[in-house]
Enzyme design. Structure first.
Site, PDB file in Angstrom:
ATOM      1  N   GLY A  23       0.841  -1.207   0.000  1.00 20.96           N
ATOM      2  CA  GLY A  23       0.000   0.000   0.000  1.00 20.96           C
ATOM      3  C   GLY A  23       0.870   1.248   0.000  1.00 20.96           C
ATOM      4  O   GLY A  23       1.822   1.342   0.771  1.00 20.96           O
ATOM      5  N   ARG A  33      13.739  10.034  -2.841  1.00 12.07           N
ATOM      6  CA  ARG A  33      14.653  11.159  -3.101  1.00 12.07           C
ATOM      7  C   ARG A  33      15.859  11.087  -2.159  1.00 12.07           C
ATOM      8  O   ARG A  33      17.010  11.303  -2.578  1.00 12.07           O
ATOM      9  CB  ARG A  33      13.888  12.467  -2.906  1.00 12.07           C
ATOM     10  CG  ARG A  33      14.691  13.730  -3.077  1.00 12.07           C
ATOM     11  CD  ARG A  33      13.739  14.917  -2.961  1.00 12.07           C
ATOM     12  NE  ARG A  33      14.414  16.174  -2.924  1.00 12.07           N
ATOM     13  CZ  ARG A  33      14.853  16.767  -1.806  1.00 12.07           C
ATOM     14  NH1 ARG A  33      14.693  16.169  -0.638  1.00 12.07           N
ATOM     15  NH2 ARG A  33      15.446  17.931  -1.863  1.00 12.07           N
ATOM     16  N   VAL A  35      17.188   8.463  -0.706  1.00 13.73           N
ATOM     17  CA  VAL A  35      18.082   7.366  -1.114  1.00 13.73           C
ATOM     18  C   VAL A  35      18.898   7.799  -2.336  1.00 13.73           C
ATOM     19  O   VAL A  35      20.126   7.657  -2.361  1.00 13.73           O
ATOM     20  CB  VAL A  35      17.258   6.091  -1.461  1.00 13.73           C
ATOM     21  CG1 VAL A  35      18.147   5.034  -2.113  1.00 13.73           C
ATOM     22  CG2 VAL A  35      16.586   5.518  -0.212  1.00 13.73           C
ATOM     23  N   VAL A  36      18.206   8.328  -3.345  1.00 14.62           N
ATOM     24  CA  VAL A  36      18.886   8.661  -4.615  1.00 14.62           C
ATOM     25  C   VAL A  36      19.962   9.726  -4.391  1.00 14.62           C
ATOM     26  O   VAL A  36      21.119   9.567  -4.803  1.00 14.62           O
ATOM     27  CB  VAL A  36      17.852   9.138  -5.671  1.00 14.62           C
ATOM     28  CG1 VAL A  36      18.554   9.686  -6.914  1.00 14.62           C
ATOM     29  CG2 VAL A  36      16.923   7.987  -6.055  1.00 14.62           C
ATOM     30  N   ARG A  37      19.587  10.790  -3.685  1.00 15.38           N
ATOM     31  CA  ARG A  37      20.550  11.889  -3.531  1.00 15.38           C
ATOM     32  C   ARG A  37      21.738  11.455  -2.658  1.00 15.38           C
ATOM     33  O   ARG A  37      22.891  11.812  -2.944  1.00 15.38           O
ATOM     34  CB  ARG A  37      19.845  13.105  -2.918  1.00 15.38           C
ATOM     35  CG  ARG A  37      18.776  13.716  -3.848  1.00 15.38           C
ATOM     36  CD  ARG A  37      19.395  14.748  -4.793  1.00 15.38           C
ATOM     37  NE  ARG A  37      18.510  15.142  -5.872  1.00 15.38           N
ATOM     38  CZ  ARG A  37      17.678  16.179  -5.867  1.00 15.38           C
ATOM     39  NH1 ARG A  37      17.590  16.949  -4.796  1.00 15.38           N
ATOM     40  NH2 ARG A  37      16.949  16.462  -6.921  1.00 15.38           N
ATOM     41  N   ARG A  84       1.165  -5.068  -4.807  1.00 13.53           N
ATOM     42  CA  ARG A  84       1.300  -6.191  -3.869  1.00 13.53           C
ATOM     43  C   ARG A  84       1.556  -7.414  -4.747  1.00 13.53           C
ATOM     44  O   ARG A  84       0.715  -7.779  -5.551  1.00 13.53           O
ATOM     45  CB  ARG A  84       0.026  -6.384  -3.066  1.00 13.53           C
ATOM     46  CG  ARG A  84      -0.309  -5.193  -2.167  1.00 13.53           C
ATOM     47  CD  ARG A  84      -1.507  -5.526  -1.291  1.00 13.53           C
ATOM     48  NE  ARG A  84      -2.184  -4.330  -0.815  1.00 13.53           N
ATOM     49  CZ  ARG A  84      -1.825  -3.635   0.263  1.00 13.53           C
ATOM     50  NH1 ARG A  84      -0.787  -4.014   0.970  1.00 13.53           N
ATOM     51  NH2 ARG A  84      -2.502  -2.576   0.627  1.00 13.53           N
ATOM     52  N   ASP A 115       4.758  -4.586   6.323  1.00  9.70           N
ATOM     53  CA  ASP A 115       5.345  -5.849   6.791  1.00  9.70           C
ATOM     54  C   ASP A 115       5.477  -6.910   5.693  1.00  9.70           C
ATOM     55  O   ASP A 115       6.481  -7.629   5.656  1.00  9.70           O
ATOM     56  CB  ASP A 115       4.610  -6.391   8.021  1.00  9.70           C
ATOM     57  CG  ASP A 115       3.111  -6.480   7.811  1.00  9.70           C
ATOM     58  OD1 ASP A 115       2.636  -6.116   6.717  1.00  9.70           O
ATOM     59  OD2 ASP A 115       2.412  -6.931   8.737  1.00  9.70           O
ATOM     60  N   THR A 138       4.203   2.832   5.571  1.00 13.63           N
ATOM     61  CA  THR A 138       2.788   2.460   5.659  1.00 13.63           C
ATOM     62  C   THR A 138       2.069   3.481   6.529  1.00 13.63           C
ATOM     63  O   THR A 138       2.626   3.939   7.535  1.00 13.63           O
ATOM     64  CB  THR A 138       2.582   1.059   6.263  1.00 13.63           C
ATOM     65  OG1 THR A 138       1.198   0.893   6.601  1.00 13.63           O
ATOM     66  CG2 THR A 138       3.396   0.825   7.530  1.00 13.63           C
ATOM     67  N   ASP A 140      -0.268   2.795   8.402  1.00  9.22           N
ATOM     68  CA  ASP A 140      -0.860   2.117   9.568  1.00  9.22           C
ATOM     69  C   ASP A 140      -0.054   2.245  10.865  1.00  9.22           C
ATOM     70  O   ASP A 140      -0.590   2.000  11.947  1.00  9.22           O
ATOM     71  CB  ASP A 140      -1.055   0.623   9.262  1.00  9.22           C
ATOM     72  CG  ASP A 140      -2.118   0.390   8.206  1.00  9.22           C
ATOM     73  OD1 ASP A 140      -2.877   1.331   7.896  1.00  9.22           O
ATOM     74  OD2 ASP A 140      -2.197  -0.735   7.671  1.00  9.22           O
ATOM     75  N   ASP A 142       2.084   0.227  12.085  1.00  8.57           N
ATOM     76  CA  ASP A 142       1.943  -1.061  12.768  1.00  8.57           C
ATOM     77  C   ASP A 142       3.190  -1.934  12.613  1.00  8.57           C
ATOM     78  O   ASP A 142       3.109  -3.152  12.674  1.00  8.57           O
ATOM     79  CB  ASP A 142       0.705  -1.805  12.221  1.00  8.57           C
ATOM     80  CG  ASP A 142       0.826  -2.078  10.715  1.00  8.57           C
ATOM     81  OD1 ASP A 142       1.730  -1.530  10.065  1.00  8.57           O
ATOM     82  OD2 ASP A 142       0.005  -2.856  10.202  1.00  8.57           O
ATOM     83  N   ARG A 184      -6.375  -1.790   9.400  1.00  8.73           N
ATOM     84  CA  ARG A 184      -6.475  -3.255   9.496  1.00  8.73           C
ATOM     85  C   ARG A 184      -6.496  -3.734  10.937  1.00  8.73           C
ATOM     86  O   ARG A 184      -7.453  -3.466  11.647  1.00  8.73           O
ATOM     87  CB  ARG A 184      -5.312  -3.897   8.744  1.00  8.73           C
ATOM     88  CG  ARG A 184      -5.656  -4.108   7.304  1.00  8.73           C
ATOM     89  CD  ARG A 184      -4.658  -5.028   6.641  1.00  8.73           C
ATOM     90  NE  ARG A 184      -4.816  -4.931   5.194  1.00  8.73           N
ATOM     91  CZ  ARG A 184      -3.836  -4.980   4.331  1.00  8.73           C
ATOM     92  NH1 ARG A 184      -2.609  -5.120   4.749  1.00  8.73           N
ATOM     93  NH2 ARG A 184      -4.076  -4.894   3.044  1.00  8.73           N
ATOM     94  N   ALA A 199     -12.986  13.032  19.615  1.00  5.91           N
ATOM     95  CA  ALA A 199     -14.097  12.098  19.352  1.00  5.91           C
ATOM     96  C   ALA A 199     -14.802  11.720  20.654  1.00  5.91           C
ATOM     97  O   ALA A 199     -14.178  11.648  21.718  1.00  5.91           O
ATOM     98  CB  ALA A 199     -13.555  10.858  18.665  1.00  5.91           C
ATOM     99  N   SER A 228     -26.104  15.352  21.997  1.00  6.29           N
ATOM    100  CA  SER A 228     -27.085  15.228  20.920  1.00  6.29           C
ATOM    101  C   SER A 228     -26.399  14.853  19.609  1.00  6.29           C
ATOM    102  O   SER A 228     -27.017  14.349  18.689  1.00  6.29           O
ATOM    103  CB  SER A 228     -27.850  16.541  20.748  1.00  6.29           C
ATOM    104  OG  SER A 228     -26.946  17.561  20.384  1.00  6.29           O
ATOM    105  N   ARG A 258     -25.105   8.125  11.241  1.00  8.34           N
ATOM    106  CA  ARG A 258     -24.672   8.141   9.854  1.00  8.34           C
ATOM    107  C   ARG A 258     -23.270   7.530   9.790  1.00  8.34           C
ATOM    108  O   ARG A 258     -22.538   7.518  10.791  1.00  8.34           O
ATOM    109  CB  ARG A 258     -24.621   9.571   9.316  1.00  8.34           C
ATOM    110  CG  ARG A 258     -25.982  10.241   9.222  1.00  8.34           C
ATOM    111  CD  ARG A 258     -26.862   9.496   8.219  1.00  8.34           C
ATOM    112  NE  ARG A 258     -28.103  10.193   7.931  1.00  8.34           N
ATOM    113  CZ  ARG A 258     -29.233  10.040   8.602  1.00  8.34           C
ATOM    114  NH1 ARG A 258     -29.290   9.232   9.648  1.00  8.34           N
ATOM    115  NH2 ARG A 258     -30.331  10.699   8.240  1.00  8.34           N
ATOM    116  N   GLN A 266      -7.204   8.573   2.931  1.00  4.16           N
ATOM    117  CA  GLN A 266      -6.136   8.658   3.940  1.00  4.16           C
ATOM    118  C   GLN A 266      -4.759   8.318   3.375  1.00  4.16           C
ATOM    119  O   GLN A 266      -3.748   8.607   3.996  1.00  4.16           O
ATOM    120  CB  GLN A 266      -6.427   7.694   5.102  1.00  4.16           C
ATOM    121  CG  GLN A 266      -7.671   8.047   5.863  1.00  4.16           C
ATOM    122  CD  GLN A 266      -8.230   6.856   6.623  1.00  4.16           C
ATOM    123  OE1 GLN A 266      -7.949   6.682   7.786  1.00  4.16           O
ATOM    124  NE2 GLN A 266      -9.016   6.026   5.958  1.00  4.16           N
TER     125      GLN A 266
END
Ligand code: F6P
Length: 334
Positions: A23, A33, A35-37, A84, A115, A138, A140, A142, A184, A199, A228, A258, A266
């Site tokens: 992903g 960038r 790594v390359v530079r 993938r 992973d 990633t 995530d 994780d 996930r 939240a 409410s 809803r 994301q």
């Protein structure tokens, strides 16, 4: 800003290659960038492998110059594309991939991904001896062995911006919204987004919940005049669509929430400054680790320092939510 380990230059490479896999995550471009530079600065040629392991086994490999990575630091997605690749689970396919790298005199591979992608890198190294360095890419967050992953901060901020908008309409209509975020098996995005968005509830796979209690809490706060409307942030869990199932169950109990599934929104967008710096440091450090003779490791970040983590550990251990953070978040938001 990060504290960087001091590494001496023990090794030199004619050429190395880089790929993004699994992903995509905002920040993959600044990592490429970096790594390359860093490599070009040390006189090492760099090849970009397109579409992750699928591109490697198809020999879709092209030289990258300093100019190839100009004007990408602010771009979401990945200029190298991603995929993938199930075929890479086959050892014979991995052997063929190593032969392709060898034929091109590519002595090392940098893999940016989650992973599954890092598992492929570890197996390739173990079976064929190709030097590999992994970067945790990633949204995530994780991945074991690192406090942070490339793309996580951007994903949290993207979801947060959406939730701030949802709250406006939730308040106007005095409704509750179930907002589903990615992750996930990990509640990392949900906990961080939920806290930042204030939240009313956060539901994560790491903590069991039951619909009857949620329904009762919503009804009680509505009766008391304290709730409410509100936002319930839900981590998607193994199967996307959890919020739709939850909403149906809440409806049976007299609630009328809803649903908003934020989904791949994301994963897109310009990386935040935080992710750009993290990705750039990790990308450049991948090259330094290679030249210091390291292989089969992931570049991670621990307590503000860049560290190396054996890929074997990254694969073997699961990163859970920090229990005290989970406790605190659920205390404040439930
Ligand atoms: O691994 C990152 C992730 O964004 C997960 O949170 C999500 O469930 C998954 O990828 C979706 O991936 P895709 O739709 O690309 O298969």
């Amino acid at each position: 800003m990060y504290t960087l380990p001091e590494l001496s230059q023990e090794k030199s490479f004619e050429s190395i290659a880089i790929m993004t896999s699994g992903g995509d995550a905002p920040g993959m471009n600044p990592a490429v960038r970096g790594v390359v530079r860093a490599a070009l600065g040390l006189g090492i040629n760099v090849y970009g492998i397109y579409r992750g392991y699928s591109g490697l086994i198809a020999d879709d490999i092209h030289p990258l110059t300093s100019g190839s990575v100009s004007n990408i630091v602010q771009r979401g997605g990945t200029m190298l594309k991603s995929d993938r690749c199930l075929a890479f689970k086959d050892p014979e396919v991995r052997a063929a991939a190593a032969a392709i790298l060898k034929r091109r005199n590519i002595g090392a591979l940098v893999v940016i991904g989650g992973d599954g992608s890092l598992t492929g890198a570890h197996l390739l190294e173990q079976e064929t001896g190709v030097a590999v360095i992994g970067l945790p890419g990633t949204i995530d967050n994780d991945i074991f062995g690192t406090d942070d992953t490339i793309g996580f901060d951007t994903a949290v901020n993207t979801a947060l911006e959406a939730i701030d908008r949802i709250r406006d309409t939730a308040t106007s209509h005095e409704r509750h919204f179930l907002v589903e975020v990615m992750g996930r098996a990990s509640g990392s995005i949900a906990i961080n987004v939920g806290m930042a968005a204030g939240a009313e509830m956060i539901l994560v796979p790491e903590q069991a919940f039951d619909v009857a209690t949620i329904s009762e809490e919503l009804a009680t706060s509505r009766r008391a005049g304290t709730g409410s409307s509100g936002i319930i942030v839900v981590a998607e869990g193994p199967e996307p669509g959890l919020t739709s199932r939850l909403a149906a169950q809440l409806k049976e109990r007299g609630q009328d929430p809803r649903v908003c599934i934020l989904g791949h929104i994301q994963r897109g967008g310009s990386p935040t400054g935080h992710d750009r710096v993290l990705a750039t440091c990790m990308g450049a450090m991948a090259v330094r680790y290679l030249c210091a003779g390291y292989s089969d490791i992931m570049v991670g970040v621990k307590d503000g320092s860049i560290v190396d983590v054996p890929l074997e550990d990254v694969i073997r251990f699961r990163k859970g939510l920090e229990p005290s953070l989970l406790d605190l978040a659920l205390q404040v938001h439930r």
